[in-house]
Design an enzyme around this catalytic site. Structure first.
Site, PDB file in Angstrom:
ATOM      1  N   LEU A 210      27.755  93.552  77.560  1.00  0.00           N
ATOM      2  CA  LEU A 210      28.123  92.271  76.972  1.00  0.00           C
ATOM      3  C   LEU A 210      27.266  91.206  77.640  1.00  0.00           C
ATOM      4  CD1 LEU A 210      32.049  92.391  76.881  1.00  0.00           C
ATOM      5  CD2 LEU A 210      30.466  92.817  74.984  1.00  0.00           C
ATOM      6  N   ASP A 211      26.854  90.199  76.879  1.00  0.00           N
ATOM      7  CA  ASP A 211      26.099  89.103  77.469  1.00  0.00           C
ATOM      8  C   ASP A 211      26.912  88.457  78.590  1.00  0.00           C
ATOM      9  OD1 ASP A 211      24.122  89.539  75.611  1.00  0.00           O
ATOM     10  OD2 ASP A 211      24.818  87.973  74.236  1.00  0.00           O
TER      11      ASP A 211
END
Length: 377
Positions: A210-211
């Site tokens: 995930l960013d």
């Protein structure tokens, strides 16, 4: 004065989980077959005893002042001798409480207290369950004091852990894994330390990312074999991935699909190519949950999992994600990126059972719609 340290339980992760696992260590559950728990490995603390010297008392200033000759360490605290735990070898199948009652000369309540304080280990792993099954050959150890609580995790909550996988909820602002050899705090680094508290040879392996500024559900593997199995069969294993996105402006359509070919610039920014088959094909489905003139709350499902896919596609339709300055957003009111991985549903790599982990919509995503009668589903 040495203070006794007691084992402290970890706060439960906020989220729901459904399904089953292989040898789960989950705690609180919203379904019968899996749960939500933030497990902690614990190391046994050492109890120490004062060692007195046999030196004769000395006189000072003509007065009979007695002084005990103690060896000193920094801080003027005396050295104390470590006492090894008592160990018992299991000779036949049994349950832990029953086994302890046979070998410890204490009452039932006293033995339960010893268990509750984390003083009992099986093969060097702290166990507190009364009905923990024992097998011949295992070593049960009883320490003089309880185990020391493991350090807390920062920015992550463990939703589920078993012998093969760890599922977490990551907060916005925390890296999944460092891109280089920097000392940045990451989910990966913390989980590596977490699994190595029980065995220095344990490891975790990244399955997907995930960013940094995206929150939500992530999964890690506990072996390279499981990692490869999950990654190579990602489309078959992952049954559903649902995000919620707070985007700028009112999205006109109730639902829609965005399809494009994604490419990356030299500055590492993703964009949609206007030419077919020019880049990686990306497909995003969305459904409008709430909307007003300033913002829309969308439920987003990924058909493909490309880098920054949702962020690029939201910019493509003229509704960039709130707070996402990199991809065209003008607002900063949210204080974070308006993207959250709400749900992950997958086939367990070992048991073959369906597991689903779902978390709540972050409250800041709902603030723009306060006072409105409709609610997000």
């Amino acid at each position: 004065m040495n203070k006794r340290k007691r084992s402290t339980g970890s706060s439960p992760a906020k989220g729901k989980s459904y399904g089953a696992s292989s040898k789960p260590r989950s705690g609180r559950s919203n379904a019968s077959s899996s749960g939500t728990y933030s497990p902690r490995s614990e190391d046994a603390a050492k109890k120490v005893s004062t060692s007195h010297s046999s030196a004769a008392p000395a006189k000072s200033g003509g007065k009979g002042t007695k002084t005990a000759a103690l060896s000193k360490r920094p801080g003027n605290a005396p050295y104390r001798k470590s006492e090894p735990p008592r160990q018992y070898k299991v000779s036949e199948p049994d349950e832990l409480l029953n086994f302890l009652l046979k070998h410890v000369k204490s009452g039932r309540n006293a033995v339960k207290s010893i268990l509750g304080r984390g003083q009992v280990s099986i093969d060097e792993k702290v166990v507190t369950k009364f009905n923990e099954p024992l097998l011949p050959g295992q070593i049960v150890s009883i320490s003089k004091e309880g185990a020391v609580a493991a350090p807390s995790l920062t920015g992550i909550n463990i939703l589920h852990e078993d012998d093969d996988i760890i599922v977490i909820r990551k907060e916005a602002g925390l890296l999944s894994i460092a891109a280089d050899k920097s000392d940045d705090l990451t989910a990966y680094r913390q989980l590596m330390a977490h699994v190595r508290r029980s065995n220095p040879l344990n490891r975790v392996f990244i399955v997907h990312r995930l960013d940094r500024d995206t929150s939500g559900v992530m999964m890690f593997a506990k072996s390279e074999e499981v990692q490869q199995q999950l990654q190579h069969n990602w489309k078959e294993n992952v049954q559903d991935r649902v995000y919620v996105a707070l985007v700028e402006g009112k999205v006109a359509q109730e639902e829609g699909t965005i399809s494009s070919w994604l490419k990356e610039t030299k500055t590492l920014k993703m964009y949609s190519s206007s030419r077919p088959n020019d880049g990686q094909h990306a497909v995003t489905h969305y459904k409008r949950l709430k909307a007003n003139r300033e913002f829309s709350l969308l439920e987003v499902r990924l058909e493909t999992g490309r880098k920054n896919q949702i962020r690029v596609h939201m910019e493509d339709i003229g509704h960039p994600i709130a707070g996402d300055r990199k991809y065209g957003a003008r607002t900063r009111d949210l204080g974070r990126l308006g993207l959250h991985a709400r749900l992950l549903s997958f086939i367990h790599p070992t048991t073959g059972k369906l597991m689903t982990f779902e978390t709540d919509i972050p409250k800041p995503f709902l603030y723009p719609f306060r006072g409105e009668t409709t609610s997000a589903q």
